[in-house]
Every structure is written in structure tokens, then in C-alpha cells.
Design an enzyme around this catalytic site. Structure first.
Site, PDB file in Angstrom:
ATOM      1  N   ILE A  47      37.484  40.489  46.926  1.00  0.00           N
ATOM      2  CA  ILE A  47      38.899  40.157  46.824  1.00  0.00           C
ATOM      3  C   ILE A  47      39.189  39.458  45.506  1.00  0.00           C
ATOM      4  O   ILE A  47      38.335  38.788  44.948  1.00  0.00           O
ATOM      5  CB  ILE A  47      39.331  39.278  48.033  1.00  0.00           C
ATOM      6  CG1 ILE A  47      40.832  38.985  48.028  1.00  0.00           C
ATOM      7  CG2 ILE A  47      38.492  38.020  48.149  1.00  0.00           C
ATOM      8  CD1 ILE A  47      41.361  38.351  49.317  1.00  0.00           C
ATOM      9  N   CYS A  48      40.409  39.628  45.013  1.00  0.00           N
ATOM     10  CA  CYS A  48      40.937  38.954  43.836  1.00  0.00           C
ATOM     11  C   CYS A  48      40.232  39.462  42.573  1.00  0.00           C
ATOM     12  O   CYS A  48      40.337  40.629  42.237  1.00  0.00           O
ATOM     13  CB  CYS A  48      40.816  37.437  44.019  1.00  0.00           C
ATOM     14  SG  CYS A  48      41.720  36.465  42.790  1.00  0.00           S
ATOM     15  N   ALA A  49      39.519  38.616  41.873  1.00  0.00           N
ATOM     16  CA  ALA A  49      38.784  39.027  40.674  1.00  0.00           C
ATOM     17  C   ALA A  49      37.440  39.649  41.025  1.00  0.00           C
ATOM     18  O   ALA A  49      36.857  40.379  40.212  1.00  0.00           O
ATOM     19  CB  ALA A  49      38.570  37.828  39.751  1.00  0.00           C
TER      20      ALA A  49
END
Length: 183
Positions: free
Chosen positions: A99-101
């Protein structure tokens, strides 16, 4: 067992929401401290992990989870043990969730090439060869990717759905008063 890898600088909600959703689904889950037993989140909250990376053994893995955050994502990517865990997961066909980066870790390895994926805005170029989606959470085969902290519960529920089925995920969604999946 699902293992959530925590490295200093991780985004706390991106780790704890999936942990909560998996626990509600009665899926065994443990946190693995990549940078030590006590891991400091990006907002300064310290979390005591269930085990350190040196204790991690791949024998009972059902899925692995990579929370984002900075510099947490970089610390995950720089860990030989995390890299090996990702390779093992891919080799034996178990879910790898980021998730995210953190999808950038998978992208740099070329694992998302030809796969539909998403990530935090600005990291798209790191998802080498991926078919970028405008959805907030994407499941393509054994890869689950998500955009960021705001969809951490949905990310956790996507992992539950992959491991226990849509019915279980939707029951938890209703129980916690989460917005219906297709709304």
C-alpha cells in the site's frame, strides 16, 4: 499466517488497519520488525512487533503485507530479508500486498509488469510495466495494491477477501460500518 513487515518510518494506519481486519476474520497474523523489535512509525508512534526479521521463517506464510510510509518503504526495500520474502511469496504463489509507496518495492523488481496496480500518487513511474488503475485498491492475481492511508481498511478487507472469500470480507465491512464495497 499473514506477516506484516514493519520498518522504521512505516505508515501506522497502513499496517494496523490490515492487522485489525485480518484479526476480525480470524486469520493468524503477526508483525515482523525489520529494523528491530520496536519499530517507529512515520508519525513517531512506537510499535512492539511480534518478532524481529531474524526470527521470521517462511514455512507457514499465507500472505505478506508491506505498509507504505517514508522512509519505511525505503527501509523495506533495502532489507535483503524482505526481498527474499517477496521472492519466496511470488515463487510459491501466495499474495503479496503493498500500500501507498510500498508497491514501488514490487515495481522495482518488475513484479507488477503487465498487472493492474495502484500506488500513492507520484510513485507511478516506480511501478515498472504495470497497468495503472484509477481505483483505490486493486487485486490482480496474487498482488494487492492500494493508494494510501485513507483506504487502509479497504486494503485490509481486500486481503481478507483474497484469503477467506468475499462473504467474510463483506460481513466485516458491515460489522464495522464501512462504506459498501461498490459504493
Amino acid at each position: 499466517m499473514v506477516y506484516i513487515f514493519l520498518a522504521d518510518g512505516f505508515e501506522i494506519i497502513e499496517a494496523m488497519s490490515p492487522l485489525d481486519m485480518l484479526t476480525r476474520a480470524k486469520i493468524d497474523v503477526k508483525t515482523v520488525g525489520v529494523t528491530g523489535k520496536v519499530v517507529t512509525s512515520s508519525c513517531g508512534v512506537q510499535v512492539v512487533s511480534d518478532m524481529e526479521i531474524a526470527e521470521f521463517d517462511f514455512y507457514d506464510v499465507e500472505a505478506i503485507v508491506l505498509p507504505g510510509g517514508m522512509p519505511g518503504t525505503l527501509n523495506l526495500e533495502n532489507s535483503e530479508s524482505v526481498q527474499k520474502a517477496i521472492d519466496n511469496a511470488v515463487n510459491i504463489n501466495i499474495p503479496v500486498c503493498a500500500i501507498c509507496a510500498a508497491p514501488s518495492v514490487l515495481g522495482h523488481k518488475g513484479l507488477l509488469s503487465g498487472k493492474e496496480a495502484t500506488c500513492f500518487p507520484g510513485f507511478e513511474d516506480s511501478l515498472e510495466g504495470a497497468e495503472m488503475s484509477d481505483r483505490y485498491v486493486v487485486t490482480d492475481g496474487n498482488f494487492i495494491t492500494a493508494r494510501g492511508a485513507g483506504v487502509s481498511v479497504d486494503f485490509g478487507l481486500a486481503i481478507v477477501e483474497k484469503l477467506k472469500g468475499e462473504e467474510t470480507a463483506e460481513e466485516i465491512r458491515k460489522t464495522i460500518q464501512c462504506t459498501p464495497k461498490n459504493s
